[in-house]
Each structure stands twice: as C-alpha cells, then as structure tokens.
Scaffold this active site. Structure first.
Site: not given
Ligand code: GLN
Length: 535
Positions: A72, A383, A385, A509, A511
């Site tokens: 939220d 991340c 990805g 991230h 996003e």
């Molecule tokens: N599992 C991965 C890490 O800890 C990627 C984490 C994620 O995508 N937020 O680095």
C-alpha cells in the site's frame, strides 16, 4: 492549523481497496493545499513483510531509507507523489519487539506488561509521532485487515483513544466496505456493511464516512439505507464502483465531494480547489484506443499479480509515455524449463525478468534472458533479472557452462554473482540485505545514460548478491557494458549488451520510483524499444 487525523478502517472483506482509497484521498488533500503524511498499520506479528512470501503478502515495497513495507505504501507514493520513510509503516511485530525488549532490560520495574496500556501506548506513540516528524497538516492512517479481526483490536482501541486525546473535531473515521451483489435477484446488499459498522461501534468507534465499494452501480436508495442504518450523514455515504482505471479513483472521490466534505467537517482552511485536470487527462489518455505492446513477464509468483504490483504499474506508466497500451503475458519461469509457456515469450515484443529469491524457476529465467539476447528482443532485468542476464552471458557468450550465482549453486566454478564479504557472516534473514537508496554513476553514451539523460541517479535496492567483479574484464571483452556503477566503482548497478536494441538490467529496483506522471526512464526506454521493434 492543528494536525488532523483521518483513520481508514476496512469492513466486510479484505482487498476492498482501502489503500488506494487512502492514497487517492491523500492526493485530493494535497491538491487542496495541505501537507499530508501517511501511515499504514499492519496487525500481523512479522516485524516487516521482508521475510514473508509474496504469495502471502504480495510485493514487498522498499523505501528510500531501506524500510521493507506493505505494498500500500506504493499506492501512497504513486498517487501522492511523495517519498515516505520507515515511520510510515509498522506492524504488531515491531510494537511487541520494542515492548518486550524494554521488558527484558528491566524498564518496567517489575510491572505486568499488558496489551492495554503498554502495547496500545507504543502504537499511539508511533501514530502520534508521524505528524510531528513530518509537520503535516493531515495524517492519513490506514489500519490493515478487516474490522472484527482479533489482531487489529489494539490498533482500533488506539484510534478510539486518540480521538479523545487530540479532540473529536480533529479526527475523522472513514470506513471502507464492500457491497455484495446477488445475481439471482439482481440486488446489492448492505447488510454486511451494517454488521461491520456495528462491530466498529461495539469498540467505541462510529465512522464519519462510509466508502462503499461495489462492482455494480449503487443507487441513491442503497446509500440512504446505509446512511440510516449506519448512522452517517447522507453526503458521507460514498459509493465507489470498481473502475477499469486505477488512477480514476481520485477523480471519483472528488466528484463525490469527499474532499469538500472533509475540509468542511474538519474545519480545515483550504485556499484552493483540487486541480484534477492532469489526472483527468491521464485517465482519458489511458482510455484512448492505442496499439498494443506485448511484454512477457517471466517470474515466479505470476499467479498472484500483486506480487509484481510496482512492476506492473511502472510498465503501464511507460506504455502511456510511449502512447501504447501494454499487454502483459505472465509466464511461469519454471514452465519454460519444461518447454511450456514459450509461445507467450515468442509472441512478446519485450521480455521482463523481475526480482526474486530462491532457485525455483531460475533456469527458466536464464533461458528467457538467452532468448532475448539471441533473438535481439528488448529485455529489462530487475535485480534478479540482472543476475540471470549475467549468468546467461557467462554461459552463452563466454562459454562457462558452469556459471551461476552462489545463491543457487555454491560450488559453481564461475560464480558471476556472489555474496559481498560483508554479507557472508550474516545469519539473520530479516532486514539484512542491501536495502534502500544508493547512488549510481552512468557511463556516457550508454543506453542507460541516454534513457536517464543525466550522469548520476539514486535508486532503491533490495538484494544480497552482487555482480562478482573478478569477471568484469571477461564480460567487457565479450561485449557487456557496465553502464551503471556505484561511485566508488565497486558495485555493478546496471549492465547492458552493446550489440542489441535494448538489453538493459539493473541491480536496483527502478519500479519503486515510477509514477503515473513521471514514468521511470529505464521502463520508458525499454517500452520504446519494444514498441519500435514490434512484430
Ligand atoms: N535473490 C537475489 C539477491 O538476493 C535478487 C534479489 C531481488 O531480485 N530482489 O541478490
């Protein structure tokens, strides 16, 4: 002006859109010229959602200061366009941990520790402090869960107490409920709403406004009935029909006179009307017919789209900026390993691999990155990805078939993604990742730098593993560009492939910082490439 408090409670069922309602109300009040603060109270015992499965909780939203919070908060930030901090979200778990910590230190001098007053006082302290901390005119507080839940009782008790302490004239309760529709008789039912208001009253709270959510049109008679049985003024019963466009909610509330009513009842001095023109235009733009861009989102929790809430919203923002409509094809990464789901990937104009944890579906994500690289399909990695994009590159371009992340294979001889030294000794799972805002310098001329149009950015992180710098030179020789680095040059933040229309991935991230009116540059760049390369 004395700080005003708006308390949002939920009735009948969960997931009625209380968070969106609070966010949209916050936007209206900001538009009326007030400084708003927002807070979400979560009744569960986890200290934060950071350790919870996205299946249970949906996305974990991350703030600048690294707080791992309820999704939220994403709605609040996107609608109101503010940057929140840790004090905008707390759980029962945090409150209990604090009080038990004090008890163990002997702070209570032999006293018995009880829900009332010890737990409630700590909740109250936290609710009261956010207004002071932010110097807000209005504090919007949303209580998670549904009225009647055992676990939310201490929170509601605090709101009741606060009403007396800060003065009734400064407190306003908005109860968000759901009106079920009985198909057989074609009727909308108000009884569950009445019951939930009765439950609220039994703990000493009478709502001042009822926002009644429904999938079907609600006529005046229904509103009158709710007003009568629930003891609220007629103008304070606001039917809110499900909209196909999320960002229409503030417009619906404004048309229903919600902000006028609040300003009047709370005796707030508003100098201006809400200027909702930009939102009106945004919604009209969303509704205009546009051509479609297909994005395959290859993830782990795709059955529950809430798990990718911010990614989905960021894609929509970027689509609008490119004057297209995005159609997201949800692909189970694990399916790709079993030769399923490839039709969606093959038909897509762009492939997105979002963040994630744990090994399930990892090989499928690596295959998706491989497909994007080989077929030159636009790719955005977030991340995890980014990490799978690096693993594929090491395997497919540098011929290290054993390449992996040490998260998934501790014995890999080519651990291109690995733990930093400072993460190796950590045993606690909660709140120990690299979290929150970190700076990133962009490489001139890179796709990332072109997308952003600046030299340095700050983005939100949530991960434990990093690109292993040991392999940087090999990667560069193979055609990978490290287009975003931490200012000390030690941490890889963005990678991209030179000979590709758009294969860009970030360790952070993006996003979380996309807003409907300020789409995120990396998403915009990705969407543009997907649009331009459409099949
Ligand atoms: N599992 C991965 C890490 O800890 C990627 C984490 C994620 O995508 N937020 O680095």
């Amino acid at each position: 002006m004395t700080t005003k408090y708006l308390f949002f409670t939920g009735g009948v069922v969960s997931s009625v859109g209380k968070g969106v309602t609070a966010a949209a109300t916050g936007l209206l009040l900001r538009e009326r010229g007030f400084k708003v603060a927002v807070q979400k109270l979560d009744p569960y015992i986890n200290v934060d959602p950071g350790t919870m499965s996205p299946y249970q909780h949906g996305e974990v939203y991350v703030l600048d200061d690294g707080a791992e919070t309820d999704l939220d908060l994403g709605h609040y930030e996107r609608f109101i366009d503010i940057r929140l901090s840790r004090s905008s979200n707390f759980t029962s778990g945090q409150v209990y941990a604090e009080i038990i910590g004090k008890e163990r230190r002997g702070d209570f001098l032999g006293g018995t520790i009880q829900v009332i007053p010890h737990i409630t006082n700590e909740i109250k302290r936290r609710v009261a402090s956010i207004g002071k901390e932010t110097n807000a005119d209005v504090v919007l507080v949303e209580v998670g869960g549904t009225v009647g839940d055992i676990e939310s009782q201490p929170f509601l008790e605090v709101l009741r107490q606060l009403r007396n302490e800060v003065g009734r004239e400064n407190v306003f309760f908005i109860h968000v409920t759901w009106l079920p529709y009985i198909k057989a008789t074609g009727e909308i039912k108000t009884k569950p709403t009445q019951h939930s208001v009765a439950a609220l009253r039994s703990i000493g709270i009478s709502p001042n406004m009822i926002i009644a959510r429904s999938d079907y049109p609600v006529d005046g008679e229904i509103c009158d009935k709710i007003a009568l049985f629930c003891d609220v003024e007629k103008e304070a019963v606001v039917p809110m029909i499900t909209s196909d466009v999320l960002y229409e909610v503030p417009l619906l509330l404004e048309q229903a006179g919600v902000d006028d009513y609040l300003v009047e009842k709370l005796n707030m001095k508003s100098t201006r009307k809400a200027d909702m023109q930009p939102w009106q235009e945004l919604v009209e733009h969303v509704r205009q017919p546009k051509s479609t861009v297909k994005i395959a989102l290859v993830g782990k929790y795709v059955e529950l789209q809430d798990a990718y809430m911010s990614v989905r919203e960021a894609l929509k923002h970027a689509a609008l900026a490119n004057d297209v409509e995005v159609e997201i094809g949800w692909v189970h990464a694990a399916d790709l390993e079993k030769d399923k789901g490839w039709d969606v990937v093959q038909n897509a104009d762009g492939i997105l691999v979002p963040g994630g944890f744990g090994s399930r579906g990892i090989e499928g994500k690596i295959l998706a990155a491989r497909y994007a690289r080989e077929k030159k399909v636009p790719y955005l990695g977030l991340c995890l990805g980014m990490q799978v994009m690096c693993i594929d590159f090491a395997r497919g371009v540098l011929n290290h078939e054993d390449a992996n992340s040490s998260e998934f294979d501790r014995s890999s001889e080519y651990p291109v993604i690995d733990l930093m030294l400072d993460q190796r000794s950590i045993t606690d799972m909660g709140g120990t990742m690299r979290l929150g805002l970190y700076p990133c310098e962009l490489k001139k001329g890179s796709k990332a730098a072109k997308a952003y149009g600046v030299e340095k950015v700050e983005e939100r992180h949530r991960h434990r593993f990093e690109f292993n710098n040991h392999y940087k030179t090999d990667f560069e020789k193979g055609g990978m560009v490290f287009s975003g680095m931490s200012p000390d040059g030690k941490l890889v933040e963005i990678v991209e492939i030179e000979d590709h229309p758009f294969m860009v991935a970030s360790q952070f991230h993006p996003e979380f910082l996309s807003r409907p009116m300020k789409p995120h540059p990396l998403f915009v760049g990705f969407m543009k490439a997907a649009r331009d390369g459409r099949k």
